[in-house]
Write an enzyme that holds these catalytic residues in place. Structure first.
Site, PDB file in Angstrom:
ATOM      1  CD  GLU A 189      -6.078   0.648   5.342  1.00 12.24           C
ATOM      2  OE1 GLU A 189      -6.989   0.508   4.504  1.00 12.24           O
ATOM      3  OE2 GLU A 189      -4.870   0.529   5.049  1.00 12.24           O
ATOM      4  NE  ARG A 240     -13.446 -10.078  -7.781  1.00  8.64           N
ATOM      5  CZ  ARG A 240     -13.978 -10.283  -8.977  1.00  8.64           C
ATOM      6  NH1 ARG A 240     -14.136  -9.274  -9.793  1.00  8.64           N
ATOM      7  NH2 ARG A 240     -14.311 -11.491  -9.360  1.00  8.64           N
ATOM      8  CB  CYS A 285      -5.300  -1.513  -1.891  1.00 10.64           C
ATOM      9  SG  CYS A 285      -6.158  -2.917  -2.643  1.00 10.64           S
ATOM     10  CG  HIS A 303      -6.304  -2.606   2.723  1.00  8.92           C
ATOM     11  ND1 HIS A 303      -6.856  -1.398   2.359  1.00  8.92           N
ATOM     12  CD2 HIS A 303      -6.570  -3.464   1.700  1.00  8.92           C
ATOM     13  CE1 HIS A 303      -7.439  -1.510   1.189  1.00  8.92           C
ATOM     14  NE2 HIS A 303      -7.287  -2.763   0.761  1.00  8.92           N
ATOM     15  CG  ASP A 332     -19.152  -1.244  15.418  1.00 11.86           C
ATOM     16  OD1 ASP A 332     -18.644  -0.126  15.646  1.00 11.86           O
ATOM     17  OD2 ASP A 332     -20.376  -1.423  15.313  1.00 11.86           O
TER      18      ASP A 332
END
Length: 543
Positions: free
Chosen positions: A517, A470, A381, A515, A71
């Site tokens: 996005e 990682r 990624c 990332h 959220d």
């Protein structure tokens, strides 16, 4: 002093409290107010970082390294306000904090109880780290009636009393349509509000989700039975795109009802031109592109929520509709002939992040197909790591290359980095570490190489993007890959961590370790997604 809006939900889960709160926050922003949003989650996990995406959807990451509820992605996409570690807390983290204090002796030998110690910790979290915000919206996860939500509801009940006129409660419910009876039913909402009232919370605003128009008479009935003024019972009808929600809520009077509940009568009129333009671009595209997303959690698309929205943002920027073809990567492992069958006609291929060995070989094959067939490819990624392994195997003379994440390969071109710096502190990790908190998480800088595609896309020589992983590509193989056509176009400032790899002899082939996005907004699409969709348009000959 900030005013607080506490958002709860009832009747059923998945009604969209986060989206509703984010839309309301965007409306308050449109009136010139400064907003902040946060989420209280009832589950006992310390954070969602170790949760399977099938359990809880994607794990959203903030600049300061918090692994949070999805959220918070809605919050950022609708408001543009960057979330922080202090904007999401769980039951697990609350109890962890209280138990640590008890072990240190902070409670001076007192019996530690849910009330007041747990509720005080929740209240401290909800009201901490507030600067000059006009409104703070606090969403309570779960559904009223859930046993795990009770400490949070008790805490906000107390806060409501302590803050007085500076706090209101908004309750989101469902008004279902019973087809056999041909009627909308208000009873579930009445029972939900009764449950809320039984613990001492009287909602000031009722937001009623419905698939059908709710007659004014029934809205008045709901208000009468729930002790809420008729003007504060707002219908929330389904819309054509989530980015139409702010416009829909405004037309129903939600922001006005909220301001009235606070006694604010002199608020400026909202400037909704941003949302009008976005909705127009979504509903009136000038073409369509088909993007194949080759992943491993495709059965639950909430696992890729930010990714889905970022692709839509790329479409908004280019005024095209983005059709996503969700493909399970394992199908390419079972039958390699499926590559041409499923990917030949798409305009672009995206391989997103993920963890574990399942489906990895299918992603590698998808990367190879995109490279060989000159189809635009975006690896994020894990998708970048699979593209690097593919390059080493197919072009670099290393047919047995792999990653130490799922085996001992000859060689491991992707491996576990044992040290990295967070702030001024060096942290270590190993295979034996707990999974939680042992990843490189949060925003890190990256230097872009001059003359590369990404440098052109970003229009800058230095960027900062959010990470969550990682394993890293081993920089020792940089020279070998660059000899066979790849370009390491983005590196960490120290030059030891490959952040971006591209294939210059290709229409659009880019892999990123971060990332992107997580930073895209409908009103500010991420440059990589904007460029990726443009490449898909070129492939489909739309331009």
């Amino acid at each position: 002093m900030a005013r607080f809006i506490f958002v709860t939900g009832g009747v059923v889960s998945s009604l969209g409290k986060g989206l509703a709160g984010a839309a309301l926050a965007s409306l308050l922003q449109a009136r010139g107010y400064k907003v902040r949003m946060r989420k209280l989650d009832p589950y006992i996990n310390v954070d969602p970082g170790t949760m399977n995406p099938y359990e809880h959807g994607e794990c959203y990451v903030t600049d300061d390294g918090a692994e949070t509820d999805l959220d918070l992605g809605h919050y950022e996409r609708f408001t543009g306000v960057a979330s922080k570690q202090s904007d999401n807390v769980t039951t697990g983290r609350i109890y962890q904090t209280v138990i640590r204090k008890e072990r240190r002796g902070d409670y001076l030998g007192a019996t530690v109880q849910v009330i007041p110690h747990i509720t005080n910790a929740i209240k401290e979290f909800a009201t901490a780290d507030i600067a000059d915000e006009d409104f703070v919206l606090v969403e309570i996860g779960g559904t009223v009636g859930d046993i795990e939500s009770l400490p949070f509801l008790e805490a906000i009940r107390q806060l409501g009393n302590e803050l007085g006129n500076e706090a209101i409660f908004m309750h989101l419910t469902l008004v279902p349509y019973i087809a056999a009876a041909g009627e909308l039913k208000t009873k579930p909402t009445q029972h939900s509000v009764k449950e809320l009232q039984s613990i001492g919370i009287q909602p000031d605003i009722l937001l009623c989700r419905s698939e059908h128009e709710i007659p004014k008479g029934q809205l008045a009935k709901i208000g009468q039975f729930c002790n809420v003024p008729a003007g504060a019972v707002i219908q929330a009808l389904d819309v054509r795109t989530i980015y139409e929600v702010p416009l829909s809520y405004h037309s129903e009077g939600l922001d006005t009802a909220v301001l009235n509940a606070f006694g604010i009568t002199d608020a400026p009129e909202p400037d909704l031109s941003r949302w009008t333009d976005i909705v127009d671009r979504v509903l009136n595209p000038e073409g369509e592109v088909n993007i194949a997303v080759v992943g491993k959690y495709i059965e639950l698309q909430d696992a890729y929520k930010s990714l889905t929205e970022s692709l839509i943002h790329g479409g908004i920027a280019n005024r095209v509709k983005v059709k996503i073809d969700w493909l399970e990567s394992e199908i390419f492992e079972k039958d390699e002939s499926k590559l041409a069958e499923r990917l030949e006609h798409v305009d672009a291929i995206l391989v997103p992040g993920g963890f574990g060995e399942r489906g990895a070989e299918g992603k590698i094959r998808a990367a190879r197909y995109a490279r060989e067939q000159k189809i635009p490819y975006f690896g994020i990624c894990y998708g970048m790591q699979m593209a690097v392994i593919e390059g080493c195997r197919s072009l670099g003379g290393l047919p047995n290359a792999g990653t130490s994440e799922f085996g001992d390969f000859d060689p491991n071109v992707v491996g576990l980095m044992t040290e990295w710096t967070r702030g001024n502190q060096t942290e270590t990790r190993s295979e034996e570490d707990d999974l939680g908190g042992t990843m490189r998480v949060g925003a890190y800088p990256c230097n872009l190489v001059e003359g590369t595609k990404v440098r052109e896309i970003y229009g800058s020589d230095r960027i900062e993007e959010r990470h969550r992983h990682r394993y890293e590509v081993n920089v020792a193989y940089k020279a070998a890959l660059e000899k066979v056509g790849y370009k390491f176009s983005g590196m960490s400032p120290e030059g030891d961590l490959p952040e971006i790899v591209e294939f210059p002899d290709h229409p659009w082939f880019i892999g990123v370790q971060f990332h992107p996005e997580l930073k895209s907004k409908p009103f500010d699409p991420h440059p990589l997604f904007k460029s990726f969709i443009k490449a898909a348009m070129d492939k489909s000959r739309l331009v």
